[in-house]
Design a protein around this motif. Sequence first.
Motif, PDB file in Angstrom:
ATOM      1  N   GLN A 154     -17.457 -53.822   2.573  1.00 13.23           N
ATOM      2  CA  GLN A 154     -17.605 -54.366   3.926  1.00 13.23           C
ATOM      3  C   GLN A 154     -16.364 -54.166   4.797  1.00 13.23           C
ATOM      4  OE1 GLN A 154     -20.565 -55.620   5.044  1.00 13.23           O
ATOM      5  NE2 GLN A 154     -19.575 -55.511   7.017  1.00 13.23           N
ATOM      6  N   PRO A 188     -21.170 -60.211   1.470  1.00 11.99           N
ATOM      7  CA  PRO A 188     -21.214 -58.824   1.924  1.00 11.99           C
ATOM      8  C   PRO A 188     -20.902 -57.876   0.772  1.00 11.99           C
ATOM      9  CG  PRO A 188     -19.132 -59.813   2.530  1.00 11.99           C
ATOM     10  CD  PRO A 188     -19.941 -60.897   1.905  1.00 11.99           C
ATOM     11  N   PRO A 189     -21.289 -56.610   0.898  1.00  8.81           N
ATOM     12  CA  PRO A 189     -20.927 -55.652  -0.144  1.00  8.81           C
ATOM     13  C   PRO A 189     -19.411 -55.492  -0.207  1.00  8.81           C
ATOM     14  CG  PRO A 189     -21.847 -54.534   1.759  1.00  8.81           C
ATOM     15  CD  PRO A 189     -22.051 -56.000   1.976  1.00  8.81           C
ATOM     16  N   GLY A 199     -14.489 -49.149  10.247  1.00  7.99           N
ATOM     17  CA  GLY A 199     -15.131 -47.974  10.838  1.00  7.99           C
ATOM     18  C   GLY A 199     -15.829 -48.330  12.135  1.00  7.99           C
ATOM     19  N   LYS A 200     -16.469 -49.483  12.151  1.00 11.07           N
ATOM     20  CA  LYS A 200     -17.171 -49.897  13.358  1.00 11.07           C
ATOM     21  C   LYS A 200     -16.203 -50.201  14.489  1.00 11.07           C
ATOM     22  CE  LYS A 200     -17.659 -53.651  14.548  1.00 11.07           C
ATOM     23  NZ  LYS A 200     -17.794 -55.113  14.599  1.00 11.07           N
ATOM     24  N   LEU A 201     -15.107 -50.892  14.149  1.00 18.57           N
ATOM     25  CA  LEU A 201     -14.139 -51.231  15.192  1.00 18.57           C
ATOM     26  C   LEU A 201     -13.579 -49.970  15.845  1.00 18.57           C
ATOM     27  CD1 LEU A 201     -12.174 -54.212  13.632  1.00 18.57           C
ATOM     28  CD2 LEU A 201     -13.647 -54.242  15.620  1.00 18.57           C
ATOM     29  N   LEU A 202     -13.462 -48.896  15.041  1.00 19.08           N
ATOM     30  CA  LEU A 202     -12.881 -47.674  15.590  1.00 19.08           C
ATOM     31  C   LEU A 202     -13.798 -46.984  16.593  1.00 19.08           C
ATOM     32  CD1 LEU A 202     -11.092 -46.239  12.453  1.00 19.08           C
ATOM     33  CD2 LEU A 202     -10.070 -47.343  14.432  1.00 19.08           C
ATOM     34  N   LEU A 255     -16.469 -50.830   6.284  1.00 23.91           N
ATOM     35  CA  LEU A 255     -17.507 -50.723   7.305  1.00 23.91           C
ATOM     36  C   LEU A 255     -17.043 -51.373   8.604  1.00 23.91           C
ATOM     37  CD1 LEU A 255     -20.568 -51.665   5.077  1.00 23.91           C
ATOM     38  CD2 LEU A 255     -19.909 -49.392   5.842  1.00 23.91           C
ATOM     39  N   ASP A 256     -16.432 -52.565   8.469  1.00 18.60           N
ATOM     40  CA  ASP A 256     -15.947 -53.259   9.662  1.00 18.60           C
ATOM     41  C   ASP A 256     -14.925 -52.399  10.403  1.00 18.60           C
ATOM     42  OD1 ASP A 256     -17.508 -55.417   9.220  1.00 18.60           O
ATOM     43  OD2 ASP A 256     -15.947 -56.689   8.374  1.00 18.60           O
TER      44      ASP A 256
END
Lengths: 330, 142
Positions: A45, A41-42, A51-54, A48-49
């Motif tokens: 990552q 992954p970059p 941010g998505k969970l939030l 990003l993870d």
Amino acid sequence: MSGLQILWQGAAVLVGGGLLGLVYKGFDRKLAARMQARIGPPLRQPFLDLGKLLVKETVVPKDAVAWLFRAMPFLAVAASFTVLLYLPWGPFPAVLGGYGDAILVLYLLAVPAVAMALGGFASGSPLATVGAQREIVMLMSYEFPLAVAVIGVVWRLSTLGVGPAFSLEAIAASPLWAQVGPLGVIGLAILAACLLVVTPAELSKIPFDIPEAETEIAGGLMVEYSGTYLALFYLADAAKTIAMAALVVILFAPYGIAGLLGLKGAGAQAVDLLFHLVKIFIVMFAAVTTVRVAMARLKIDQVARGFWLQITAVAVAGLILIVLDRMVVG
Amino acid sequence: MGLSSFKRALWVFHVATGSCNGCDIEIVAALTPRYDVERFGIKLVGTPRHADVLLVTGPVTRPMLERLKRVYEQTPDPKAVVVVGGCGSTSGVFYDSYNVVGPVDEVIPVDVYVPGCPPRPEAIVHGVVTAVAKLEKVAERG
Ligand code: SF4
């Protein structure tokens, strides 16, 4: 230090530590992927993870003890970030250095594990309960070698008249290696090795990811956690990784390089801080990333027995060597 | 955040509702170094609570009916469902089995179908990435 100073330094350490934790997590995943001949992954990552969970829904299961279930992620985050405040950062003294020492750090490092276990028990899922029991067993098994390693260093320093005992600043200010005899060096090396073995266990990383064990108990402790709460545990894990690796560096490799380079003032501080971060990274890479790529998960009884008998025996042997060194060298 | 949050951080949970294990092996193949879905931030997780996308394989058998519904409900919103394989899409060769209730879309809402018996890993990755578009739309609506 004035209250205001503590406040802004504390904020800097907390924000910096959190960001650093996530960046190091990114490096960890990227390097692990490279070692497995993947692209991986970059580096960003983990951000990003997170941010998505939030933006995900946060579910509190019907069978859960709701208040405990909700409180534990916050406790884990609070405890693991508080550790950062008690650790010296290379040339900079710990923000709360005057208020707590190595013993407090040891206890604070245990709090996230306890919080995860309690959260697991509170979530009302049998899988989480199994995970929580395993977490507690792990906690009990690695705590002793961890304490032996820390106390070995602290005790030897106190016999050399470096005070105040248990203060991490004092430990960081006077590296032991040059002050002890050959027996002491061997003993210290053994304790350092033990601490490196304890590190992945403390962080529940492979081969010690037994409480989470995704393929066997479906994420264990974390099985019912989702959304924001999961993000909080994610953050706690990132901060705790930094804290644990920093503790290893402070105990066994608190050297700066600014002196060697002949730097002074702000430049020296910047270089030393950077060097400190590099050392933390090296510890993480050696004790977490490499190990987790190279090994498979152990069983809980293997871990309990291994830490109680073998690792403890080795750690105590290291401690005895240090005691002998004290008798010989003084 | 919001809109593009799912683009490169997608956690996937795999539900086998009665597949022959062919599709399941292809899903695992997508994780191997050759395909390496982690490059796109796609990660296989162990519990529906962590998942953004459900990968469902196989026709729905009678015992799996309630479980599939339950797993769908356990997944936090916003979520998407990707059916992998001919069986899940149409019941495939098992269409007249006494023990098969029907294809997945008769039980839970499906967003993306990946046909094939089994589909290639590239097709599965494409299916998952297509599901992102749906998640983003949901996230946008709030
Ligand atoms: S689609 Fe083919 S490979 Fe997939 S579960 Fe059905 S029969 Fe097996």
